[in-house]
Structure formats: C-alpha cells, structure tokens
Design a protein around this motif. Sequence first.
Motif, short mmCIF file in Angstrom:
data_model
loop_
_atom_site.label_atom_id
_atom_site.label_comp_id
_atom_site.label_asym_id
_atom_site.label_seq_id
_atom_site.Cartn_x
_atom_site.Cartn_y
_atom_site.Cartn_z
N GLY A 120 71.95 58.28 135.67
CA GLY A 120 71.88 59.60 135.07
C GLY A 120 72.65 59.74 133.77
N SER A 121 73.38 58.71 133.37
CA SER A 121 74.16 58.79 132.13
C SER A 121 73.27 58.84 130.90
CB SER A 121 75.12 57.61 132.03
OG SER A 121 74.41 56.39 131.88
N THR A 122 72.00 58.50 131.05
CA THR A 122 71.09 58.52 129.90
C THR A 122 70.76 59.94 129.46
OG1 THR A 122 69.17 58.39 131.37
CG2 THR A 122 70.07 56.31 130.56
N LEU A 123 71.03 60.93 130.32
CA LEU A 123 70.83 62.32 129.94
C LEU A 123 72.11 62.84 129.31
CD1 LEU A 123 68.85 63.86 132.95
CD2 LEU A 123 68.04 63.50 130.62
N THR A 124 72.20 62.79 128.02
CA THR A 124 73.43 63.16 127.33
C THR A 124 73.47 64.66 127.06
OG1 THR A 124 72.39 62.70 125.19
CG2 THR A 124 73.60 60.90 126.24
N VAL A 125 74.69 65.19 126.89
CA VAL A 125 74.86 66.60 126.57
C VAL A 125 74.15 66.90 125.24
CG1 VAL A 125 76.56 68.37 125.94
CG2 VAL A 125 77.02 66.81 127.84
N GLY A 126 73.37 67.99 125.23
CA GLY A 126 72.61 68.36 124.05
C GLY A 126 71.19 67.82 124.04
N GLU A 127 70.83 67.02 125.06
CA GLU A 127 69.49 66.44 125.13
C GLU A 127 68.58 67.30 126.00
OE1 GLU A 127 67.25 62.40 126.85
OE2 GLU A 127 69.44 62.55 126.80
N ASN A 128 67.29 67.32 125.68
CA ASN A 128 66.29 67.99 126.50
C ASN A 128 65.80 67.01 127.57
OD1 ASN A 128 63.94 69.15 127.60
ND2 ASN A 128 63.49 70.25 125.71
N PRO A 129 66.02 67.30 128.86
CA PRO A 129 65.64 66.34 129.90
C PRO A 129 64.14 66.27 130.14
CG PRO A 129 66.45 68.34 130.90
CD PRO A 129 66.66 68.51 129.41
N GLY A 130 63.38 67.19 129.57
CA GLY A 130 61.94 67.18 129.75
C GLY A 130 61.51 68.05 130.91
N SER A 131 60.30 68.56 130.84
CA SER A 131 59.81 69.49 131.85
C SER A 131 59.56 68.82 133.19
CB SER A 131 58.52 70.16 131.36
OG SER A 131 57.53 69.18 131.09
N GLY A 132 59.41 67.50 133.19
CA GLY A 132 59.10 66.80 134.43
C GLY A 132 60.29 66.22 135.15
N PHE A 133 61.50 66.59 134.77
CA PHE A 133 62.68 65.98 135.38
C PHE A 133 62.78 66.30 136.87
CE2 PHE A 133 67.44 65.92 136.06
CZ PHE A 133 67.51 64.55 136.12
N LEU A 134 62.42 67.52 137.26
CA LEU A 134 62.53 67.89 138.67
C LEU A 134 61.56 67.09 139.55
CD1 LEU A 134 63.91 69.73 140.72
CD2 LEU A 134 62.16 71.47 140.25
N THR A 135 60.47 66.61 138.97
CA THR A 135 59.49 65.82 139.73
C THR A 135 59.56 64.34 139.33
OG1 THR A 135 57.79 66.36 138.09
CG2 THR A 135 57.93 67.76 140.06
N LYS A 136 60.71 63.91 138.88
CA LYS A 136 60.88 62.53 138.45
C LYS A 136 60.59 61.56 139.59
CE LYS A 136 64.10 59.26 136.38
NZ LYS A 136 63.09 58.85 135.39
N VAL A 137 59.81 60.51 139.28
CA VAL A 137 59.45 59.49 140.26
C VAL A 137 60.29 58.24 140.01
CG1 VAL A 137 57.62 57.97 141.12
CG2 VAL A 137 57.12 60.37 140.54
N LEU A 138 60.90 57.72 141.06
CA LEU A 138 61.61 56.45 140.99
C LEU A 138 60.68 55.35 141.45
CD1 LEU A 138 65.01 57.55 142.58
CD2 LEU A 138 64.43 57.41 140.15
N LYS A 139 60.49 54.35 140.60
CA LYS A 139 59.57 53.27 140.91
C LYS A 139 60.34 52.03 141.40
CE LYS A 139 56.30 54.93 137.43
NZ LYS A 139 55.53 54.60 136.20
N ASN A 140 59.60 51.12 141.99
CA ASN A 140 60.18 49.85 142.48
C ASN A 140 61.35 50.08 143.43
OD1 ASN A 140 58.42 48.33 140.77
ND2 ASN A 140 59.77 48.79 139.05
N VAL A 141 61.25 51.14 144.27
CA VAL A 141 62.35 51.43 145.18
C VAL A 141 62.45 50.42 146.31
CG1 VAL A 141 62.43 53.89 144.65
CG2 VAL A 141 60.94 53.07 146.48
N ARG A 142 61.44 49.56 146.47
CA ARG A 142 61.56 48.52 147.49
C ARG A 142 62.65 47.51 147.14
NH1 ARG A 142 55.63 48.79 148.67
NH2 ARG A 142 55.25 47.23 147.07
#
Length: 338
Positions: A120-142
């Motif tokens: 989560g450190s890639t979301l820096t203060v002052g950055e727009n996280p994007g409208s899809g952040f709440l539905t973010k998909v994590l891939k390769n979770v296996r």
Amino acid sequence: MKNIRRYLGLTLLMLAVVAMSSCIKENLSETNKSESATVTLRVNESRSDLTSPAKDNEGIKTLRVIVVDKSTNLVEFNFKQDYRGEANPLTQKTITFMGMTTGEKDFYVVANEESIGWDGSTLTVGENPGSGFLTKVLKNVRNYFPKARRDIGTDGLPITGYLNTTIQEGVKEQTITINAYHAVAKISMSFINNTGSNILIDKLLLGQFIADKTFLFGQNGTVPDGTVYDTHSFERQGEGATIYPGDYESVEHNKHLLEFYVCETAADPQTYTVAMESTASGISINEPKQFLSTSDIQRNNWIQVIATINRSSVGVTISFGWEVQPWGTEEIDVPSFD
C-alpha cells in the motif's frame, strides 16, 4: 445450501477530536486542518461472549490506514505501522492522526498486507487512488494461499475494512466505527479415529477449489470475474500430524488437528474435496472425498470439518461432517455428510 453465518472479526473505532495532541506528525499544510482524528483499532476475539483470546498470528501484525478526501479524491493520510514486535495476538491499537480536514472521507484499512503480497505504500499522499480502488483485485494469490496454520507466524492473515463517512466541522468529538474482516476463510479438520491405530498424515490434498485471484476488500461474497481454480497439497514437515485413536472430544489432540486458510471461492461443490496420504501408517485413505456441499467459501468464515475414519472388511474408509461457524467459535455440532 447451508446458510453461512458471518461474524465481525475486527472493529476499528475512530474518534475525531478537535485540537488533540498527536503521536503521528504528517507533513501537511495547516490550511483548513483544525480537526484531528484518533483511530483505535480493536480486534474482537472472534467469540460472541468475548471470553477467549484470539488465536496466535490471526490478529494484527502490520496495519495500514488510508484516508481519501472525497472533495479532491486525493489521499490525505497513508499510515503504516509494524507491530510484530508486540504481544501476539495484538487485540487493540490506538493511532492518532493530527490535522485531518473536515468533510466526506473514505477510510481504507488493511492489516497484514504482506501476507497477501500487496504494497500500500505506492499510494502516496496527494495521489488519486482511482475509482476502482474499492474493487481492487489481487492476482496470483496462489503464491500466498492456501496456507497452513504453521506458516502464518511471520506475516499473519490479510484483514481489510472500508467506510465512507463525514468528519463534521465544529464537532469536538466524533465516533466512527469501521468493521474489518479476515480476507480469507479458515478450514479446520477434527478427527474421530475408529481404527485403533495411530495415523500419521504424510500429505493433505485439496481439490480444485483454490482461487488464483481475490478482491482486496470484500464484495458481499462475490469473487472476481474469470477466477480460475486449481488443486493444492500440504506436505508433512518434521514429525507431521498424527491422528490418535479415539474422537476429538475424548482426545483433545484430534480437535482442529489440521488448520489452513484459503481465499474465498465460488467453485463447483463437487470440487470441495480432501484426501490424505498416510503411507508411514500403512493405512490408505487417499481417495478424494467431498467435505462441503455449499457452492462457495466466503471470507471471514470458519468451516469446521469432522472426519470419521473407520476400519472394515473392505479396508479403511473416511466420511465427513461439516459446519460453517463464525470465525473463532469453538462449538462443533455438525451434520453427517458422506
């Protein structure tokens, strides 16, 4: 379908307090920042009566709280703290933010992000996280789950929560409650061993219900489009797990003997199978058997499986009973399921 009950695993209590001193100092402009917020994270003990402590490594090891101001859609705070040196399991933590602006906010909470391979450190203060952040998909979770209980000691389990709320201007004290949940499900196996012999488990084989992706934040039991499922096996380490003769009520060792965690799924119920190899015991119980008849496994649920092993003239057989419980409930009362 079996009715699946959900349980509040964690609670965030946020107090917005005017002019409170801060233990976290952010490098922010003082303009319109007369409000501050105190964030208290409370980990419920996964029991309705709250009399039993959370199990080791199922609580908070690291914690990130991201606050997005809705008027600008920019990150206002991105707080991260590592608590792995503190008592485990960590059941309560207080965090103080100073200088939070009033207005509508999105609060995103992620505990133990390392356990799921997210940064989560890639979301820096002052950055727009994007409208899809709440539905973010994590891939390769296996690459991270399923995971046996023996393997969660370092990074724990992913825990997430979200709330949209308003920090009111001119209110000296404002209480905000955010519900957060384990982002994986827990499966435990207890045993009734009627063979009269010790059974050493060399390998536990799971059917084709292991998901390759998951949502970071819960989406009311749905899974990402295009989720692909695969099998998985746990190999014996060291002395391994031995099933003693008797049942889990009279032989405490047999209760929740095997515990592991999986990402939520919506697979074919016929794929919810387990098999066990026990070559060292000279007993074969390696035919895959279905242990669950529901069509999904949802996050923050505990599936308690009872495996009954019998010896007969045709060999050793295994049958299952199961129950979905709120995470942490110790009661085992399951219907038979063959």
